[in-house]
Design a protein around this motif. Structure first.
Motif, PDB file in Angstrom:
ATOM      1  N   PHE A 176     -40.820   0.546 -20.563  1.00  0.00           N
ATOM      2  CA  PHE A 176     -41.687   0.031 -21.992  1.00  0.00           C
ATOM      3  C   PHE A 176     -41.587   1.096 -22.631  1.00  0.00           C
ATOM      4  CE2 PHE A 176     -43.360  -2.517 -18.937  1.00  0.00           C
ATOM      5  CZ  PHE A 176     -43.536  -3.789 -19.504  1.00  0.00           C
ATOM      6  N   GLY A 177     -40.906   2.415 -22.315  1.00  0.00           N
ATOM      7  CA  GLY A 177     -41.101   3.646 -23.363  1.00  0.00           C
ATOM      8  C   GLY A 177     -39.825   3.602 -23.961  1.00  0.00           C
ATOM      9  N   LEU A 178     -38.247   3.261 -23.226  1.00  0.00           N
ATOM     10  CA  LEU A 178     -37.366   3.048 -23.064  1.00  0.00           C
ATOM     11  C   LEU A 178     -37.256   2.122 -24.623  1.00  0.00           C
ATOM     12  CD1 LEU A 178     -34.401   3.976 -23.347  1.00  0.00           C
ATOM     13  CD2 LEU A 178     -34.196   2.877 -21.367  1.00  0.00           C
ATOM     14  N   ALA A 179     -37.647   0.771 -23.866  1.00  0.00           N
ATOM     15  CA  ALA A 179     -37.687  -0.071 -25.013  1.00  0.00           C
ATOM     16  C   ALA A 179     -38.763   0.355 -26.067  1.00  0.00           C
ATOM     17  CB  ALA A 179     -38.565  -1.493 -24.008  1.00  0.00           C
ATOM     18  N   SER A 180     -39.521   0.834 -26.115  1.00  0.00           N
ATOM     19  CA  SER A 180     -40.001   1.022 -27.829  1.00  0.00           C
ATOM     20  C   SER A 180     -39.502   2.612 -28.748  1.00  0.00           C
ATOM     21  CB  SER A 180     -41.540   2.094 -27.316  1.00  0.00           C
ATOM     22  OG  SER A 180     -41.958   2.719 -28.284  1.00  0.00           O
ATOM     23  N   ALA A 181     -38.653   2.814 -27.810  1.00  0.00           N
ATOM     24  CA  ALA A 181     -37.570   3.967 -28.174  1.00  0.00           C
ATOM     25  C   ALA A 181     -36.695   3.587 -29.437  1.00  0.00           C
ATOM     26  CB  ALA A 181     -37.340   5.036 -26.968  1.00  0.00           C
ATOM     27  N   THR A 182     -36.107   2.554 -28.388  1.00  0.00           N
ATOM     28  CA  THR A 182     -34.784   1.500 -28.646  1.00  0.00           C
ATOM     29  C   THR A 182     -35.319   0.811 -29.896  1.00  0.00           C
ATOM     30  OG1 THR A 182     -33.932   1.586 -26.573  1.00  0.00           O
ATOM     31  CG2 THR A 182     -32.644   0.021 -28.028  1.00  0.00           C
ATOM     32  N   MET A 183     -36.362   0.023 -29.594  1.00  0.00           N
ATOM     33  CA  MET A 183     -36.754  -0.876 -31.063  1.00  0.00           C
ATOM     34  C   MET A 183     -37.830  -0.016 -32.501  1.00  0.00           C
ATOM     35  SD  MET A 183     -38.513  -3.585 -28.331  1.00  0.00           S
ATOM     36  CE  MET A 183     -39.504  -4.387 -29.878  1.00  0.00           C
ATOM     37  N   THR A 184     -37.454   0.718 -31.865  1.00  0.00           N
ATOM     38  CA  THR A 184     -38.200   1.406 -33.464  1.00  0.00           C
ATOM     39  C   THR A 184     -37.041   2.258 -33.722  1.00  0.00           C
ATOM     40  OG1 THR A 184     -39.880   3.264 -31.950  1.00  0.00           O
ATOM     41  CG2 THR A 184     -39.238   4.200 -33.804  1.00  0.00           C
ATOM     42  N   VAL A 185     -35.709   2.757 -32.915  1.00  0.00           N
ATOM     43  CA  VAL A 185     -34.719   3.076 -33.892  1.00  0.00           C
ATOM     44  C   VAL A 185     -33.950   2.217 -34.573  1.00  0.00           C
ATOM     45  CG1 VAL A 185     -32.217   4.079 -33.778  1.00  0.00           C
ATOM     46  CG2 VAL A 185     -33.966   5.009 -32.676  1.00  0.00           C
ATOM     47  N   ALA A 186     -33.966   0.987 -33.706  1.00  0.00           N
ATOM     48  CA  ALA A 186     -33.507   0.047 -34.605  1.00  0.00           C
ATOM     49  C   ALA A 186     -34.285  -0.916 -34.999  1.00  0.00           C
ATOM     50  CB  ALA A 186     -32.305  -0.637 -33.474  1.00  0.00           C
ATOM     51  N   LYS A 187     -35.830  -0.817 -35.630  1.00  0.00           N
ATOM     52  CA  LYS A 187     -36.692  -1.796 -36.018  1.00  0.00           C
ATOM     53  C   LYS A 187     -35.706  -3.319 -36.343  1.00  0.00           C
ATOM     54  CE  LYS A 187     -39.226  -2.021 -39.494  1.00  0.00           C
ATOM     55  NZ  LYS A 187     -39.012  -2.812 -39.795  1.00  0.00           N
ATOM     56  N   ASP A 188     -34.620  -2.998 -37.818  1.00  0.00           N
ATOM     57  CA  ASP A 188     -35.152  -3.960 -38.423  1.00  0.00           C
ATOM     58  C   ASP A 188     -33.564  -5.284 -38.006  1.00  0.00           C
ATOM     59  OD1 ASP A 188     -35.999  -3.344 -40.619  1.00  0.00           O
ATOM     60  OD2 ASP A 188     -34.560  -2.146 -41.515  1.00  0.00           O
ATOM     61  N   TRP A 189     -33.115  -4.132 -37.015  1.00  0.00           N
ATOM     62  CA  TRP A 189     -32.383  -5.515 -36.072  1.00  0.00           C
ATOM     63  C   TRP A 189     -33.253  -5.949 -35.235  1.00  0.00           C
ATOM     64  CZ3 TRP A 189     -31.963  -6.911 -31.030  1.00  0.00           C
ATOM     65  CH2 TRP A 189     -29.652  -7.809 -31.421  1.00  0.00           C
ATOM     66  N   PHE A 190     -33.783  -5.758 -34.605  1.00  0.00           N
ATOM     67  CA  PHE A 190     -34.854  -6.623 -33.471  1.00  0.00           C
ATOM     68  C   PHE A 190     -36.037  -7.444 -34.731  1.00  0.00           C
ATOM     69  CE2 PHE A 190     -33.717  -3.457 -30.599  1.00  0.00           C
ATOM     70  CZ  PHE A 190     -33.629  -4.346 -29.559  1.00  0.00           C
ATOM     71  N   ALA A 191     -36.473  -7.024 -35.629  1.00  0.00           N
ATOM     72  CA  ALA A 191     -37.434  -7.512 -36.748  1.00  0.00           C
ATOM     73  C   ALA A 191     -36.549  -8.787 -36.913  1.00  0.00           C
ATOM     74  CB  ALA A 191     -37.769  -7.098 -38.226  1.00  0.00           C
TER      75      ALA A 191
END
Length: 923
Positions: A101-116
């Motif tokens: 969950f921490g790794l997923a959070s780190a990835t999504m924080t960096v690539a937030k716009d892509w995931f959004a």
């Protein structure tokens, strides 16, 4: 670049869909209240653009079932490790895998716009992968052949453990990305999705509990797979769309076929049992035959018959050349989760019953004629057989594990034992609770080899609570004795240097000092056999000289060692050399070296003159007495004299008494000595469960730090440099993550005392905590307009409740332990409800606020902070419990919620770049 505009004329969500306009706001409201009140009005618009009617309901069900599948997989992994290897390795793997969950959070924080922009596709893909990855990870782990016994001596085992962690990480990572994408999409109505997440996970915990009655541990993975597939179907009625039905069905076929078909085709194992587990030995006997099997939350029980099975618990060496007829094929081996054997004795013939006279459990019957007997824990029934064949006129047995009682009602075992349960009164719950509530008094109370082989090593290779042996339990047993009644406690004593047995001695002596301090010195008789068992007798009112002589004569006839009796002589000149010898044995050459021997502070309580000719040997080296025996005599000498604390401080291991607050035989390595044992772990294999919680805490802290720092380094200039309250946001979500999980873990351990089984306790606590917290999350939106005043009051209320629970919960659980089981479950849920409901507010209130302030990067990062510190809190809880007590775990969690009060105002602070009408976030 993605722009998110927050204004009174309407919202643009991350996909550019215009939401409904806000109503005008009152000018006298503060900024946070304006923001909350305005955005509550568009709470229903978050999914208006979905192409499928009813998509919100489908999404909520998918989130609840998906979160339930993650919880179910955690339970499955721990059950598989419990049966196939040792339970604490399962806890280690799950704890670290949850860092996904921490790794997923780190990835999504960096690539937030892509995931959004691609949240739907990313969530769908992640959800589809969960089931196949769970099955693949399990098959790979079972194929590795990890053997914890050689973890220190064989470097390959460390590599295998790393592979296990990485393999089990993959399904949790898929689950984390699925939930993270949904949370990001729902950032302004987070409370509702969070309710689905918590309530779904909690209710699915009950599904897994029921599944344990249907599936053996080898097939328990069916429960998370079924929940996952149901989540997939719900997703097709929500954001995923019906077009995903075929891919999801294909993924389901791959997952279920991978578990049920592939192992048969390719010779793979779905659960590989370690060669050093007790049941592995039984299966390899040439004439081994499984005669019984049952699966339930109370454990996976297997019983085997074999002529190679020999179970002689503390049997005197003299039996072999004294008994005219030694029983042959006298035992079945009962294994619970692969551990054992617990010996089930067959109904002996009259010629064979002399065998019982050579067992240590016969001690109280040497001085008691036709007693009324109570057996605290039935186990395999050996103590009950001894009582029935030693003249007891009335026998009552208690057994908290219902699966064990059901096994003895099975035709095979019932016939083998001569239907032993029909000859006694049966209490279907913990013996300590019955004795605390009943007005009956007993001539003999027996607690012998409870947990069987489990206590042949401290803690049985795991950190588990042993409430039957605590000081409070011993006081209950002592007070339930009739005048002149005898409490007999027999414990495995296979350790050199002594560990568990010294904790037992300290516990019983402390209890006796509370019950009848005036008679303490005359109330004990202790005997042991080297690397076998130790038996402690306590007599209400003290032993008479005639009784002491009978017990000594029996001890000599059995060739046991007398450790203590009233009037016992101990030569205190041995104290320094004994204590220093053990320090040298364990720590010689260790960093810092062994501490210098200090002069003994324990004065000889007996006159230094001559020794009674009939007294036991003094234990001097020239008496040929082994060091472990000397240490036992030294311990009782100091305990009776009230000088044990000084000796315990100098002893090589922790020997503190067990209490309801710290019911651990494990954790015998003193905290200050941890650095000195790292290069000699092979000496401490029976303490690995305790040492691994320290290792888990260290790895979790290190890994969590890396995962939290990565987004900072990657996006400092574009994200975090403009965000106000970063440090306070970390503190806030760290407090919530660590505090919540510590309450959960601490209460699970507490409730074992009332519910009698750690699996049942975990299921009840997880379900109750998550469901009631989910209800709190659902109603948290009502607090948003007034959060500046409401949240501090709520935090104080949570902290006060938790501190009160830490102080008084043990008494409540002890009181409800004797009521019917269904009522105990209901009472448990009622006790959980108040703090759990209030603890459901802080997370959704803060996350919703971050979303409505436009802090989308902080939103995802905060979720990761919460997850990482949940792992840290889960690892810290047993460290705190073993060192400071279970109450301290809950009290520390209460302090964490108090610390969250000032941090909360950092969470709701507006960014520097945010104007009154606009927030711009750049990636």
């Amino acid at each position: 670049m993605t722009q998110i505009r927050l204004g009174r004329d309407g919202d643009l969500n991350p996909e550019g869909v215009r939401a409904a306009p806000h109503r005008p706001l009152k000018d006298d409201m503060n900024d946070a209240s304006k923001l909350a009140a305005a955005d509550i009005l568009d709470a229903e618009t978050q999914f208006d653009a979905e192409p499928v009617p009813g998509s919100r309901l489908g999404l909520y069900f998918a989130v609840g079932l998906g979160a339930g599948a993650v919880i179910a997989l955690q339970i499955d992994v721990m059950r598989v490790f419990s049966v196939g290897s040792w339970a604490h390795f399962g806890s280690l793997v799950v704890s670290l895998a949850m860092l996904g969950f921490g790794l997923a959070s780190a990835t999504m924080t960096v690539a937030k716009d892509w995931f959004a922009r691609r949240w739907r596709g990313a969530a769908t893909f992640s959800l589809a992968l969960f089931g196949p990855l769970a099955v693949g990870a399990n098959l790979y782990v079972q194929h590795l052949g990890f053997n914890a016994i050689f973890l220190v001596s064989d470097p390959a085992q460390k590599w295998k453990l790393l592979q296990i962690f990485l393999a089990e990480l993959t399904p949790f990572l898929a689950g984390a990305f699925f939930l993270g994408c949904v949370f990001l999409r729902s950032n302004r109505t987070f409370g509702r999705v969070y309710f689905a997440d918590l309530a779904g996970a909690g209710l699915c915990g009950l599904v897994v509990l029921l599944a344990m009655y249907v599936f053996t541990p080898a097939n328990l993975i069916v429960a998370p797979l079924a929940l996952w597939f149901a989540a997939c179907l719900a997703w097709t009625f929500g954001p995923g769309g019906r077009v995903m039905l075929v891919p999801f069905v294909a993924a389901g076929v791959v997952a279920f076929a991978g578990h049920f078909v592939a192992p048969q085709m390719f010779g793979l194992k779905t659960l590989a049992v370690n060669d050093y587990k007790g049941v592995a030995y039984a299966r390899k006997f040439p004439d081994a035959k499984k005669v019984y099997e049952s699966a339930s939350p109370f454990g996976f029980l297997e019983a085997y018959s074999s002529s190679y099975l020999h179970f002689a618990p503390g049997l005197s060496d003299n039996a072999g050349f004294t008994l005219p007829t030694m029983p042959v094929n006298a035992y079945l081996g009962l294994y619970i989760d692969g551990d054992g054997p617990i010996g089930i004795m067959r109904d002996l013939t009259d010629k064979e019953t002399a065998y019982f006279h050579f067992l240590p459990m016969v001690y109280p019957y040497v001085i008691k004629s036709a007693p009324k007997t109570f057996i605290v824990q039935f186990g395999g029934g050996i103590s009950t057989e001894v009582a029935l064949h030693s003249g007891a006129k009335d026998v009552t047995v208690a057994e908290g594990n219902r699966a064990v009682l059901e096994a003895f009602h099975d035709d095979v075992i019932r016939n083998f034992t001569g239907d032993i349960l029909s000859k006694v009164h049966v209490i279907g719950y913990e013996g300590r609770h019955f004795l605390a509530q009943t007005s009956e008094r007993f001539d003999v109370i027996d607690l012998s080899l409870a947990d069987s082989v489990g206590l042949s090593n401290p803690g049985g290779f795991a950190i588990v609570e042993k409430f039957s042996y605590t000081k409070e339990a011993m006081e209950t047993y002592m007070r339930a004795l009739a005048p002149g009644g005898v409490l007999s406690v027999t414990l495995w004593n296979k350790e050199e240097p002594p560990k568990s047995v010294l904790k037992l001695y300290a516990t019983m002596a402390t209890a006796a000092r509370e019950v009848d301090p005036a008679q303490m010195a005359n109330s004990f008789f202790v005997a042991s056999s080297y690397l076998s068992t130790a038996t402690v007798l306590y007599k209400n009112g003290g032993f008479t000289p005639d009784e002491i002589e009978k017990l000594r004569a029996h001890t000599r006839a059995m060739s046991f060692d007398e450790i203590y009796s009233p009037g016992f002589f101990y030569d205190s000149s041995q104290t320094d050399s004994t204590l220093a010898g053990y320090v040298e044995q364990i720590f010689a050459g260790a960093a810092g070296g062994p501490p210098a021997a200090e002069p003994s502070e324990v004065a000889d309580a007996n006159a230094p003159g001559g020794q009674d000719a009939d007294a036991p040997p003094s234990g001097k080296p020239d008496d040929g007495v082994l060091p472990a025996t000397v240490m036992g005599r030294l311990a009782w000498h100091a305990l009776v004299a009230g000088q044990w604390p000084q000796i315990a401080d100098r002893y090589v291991f922790n020997t503190r008494a067990l209490t309801n607050d710290a019911p651990y035989f494990a954790a015998y390595v003193k905290t200050a000595d941890l650095p000195r044992v790292l290069d000699r772990l092979e000496l401490l294999q029976d303490e690995w469960g305790y040492l691994l919680i320290w290792a888990t805490l260290g790895v979790a802290c290190l890994t969590a730090t890396v995962l939290l720092v990565i987004p900072l380094i990657w996006g400092w200039r574009t994200i975090f440099s403009r965000s106000r309250g970063k440090l306070l946001t970390v503190v806030y979500f760290a407090c919530l993550g660590a505090g919540y999980i510590m309450v959960e873990v601490g209460l699970i351990a507490h409730f074992v005392m009332a519910l009698g089984n750690p699996t049942i306790s975990a299921s009840v606590l997880i379900t109750g905590m998550l469901v009631f917290s989910g209800l709190g999350a659902l109603t948290s939106e009502r607090a948003l307009p007034h959060m500046r005043t409401v949240m501090p009051v709520l935090f104080v209320a949570v902290a006060a409740l938790l501190i009160l629970y830490g102080l008084f919960l043990g008494r409540a659980l002890d009181a409800i332990g004797a009521i019917p089981y269904a009522a105990r479950l209901l009472c448990s849920f009622l006790l959980i409800a108040p703090p759990a409901y209030l603890m459901g507010f802080p997370m959704p209130v803060a996350m919703t606020t971050l979303g409505r302030l436009g802090k989308d990067h902080m939103f995802v990062w905060a979720w990761g902070v919460n997850g990482c510190f949940s792992v840290i809190g889960a690892a810290a809880a047993p460290v705190i419990a073993t060192n400071f007590g279970l109450a301290a775990v809950i009290e520390v969690a209460g302090l964490a919620y108090l610390l969250a009060i000032p941090a909360f105002y950092g969470v709701i602070a507006r960014d520097r770049v945010q104007g009154p009408e606009q927030v711009e976030a750049r990636a």
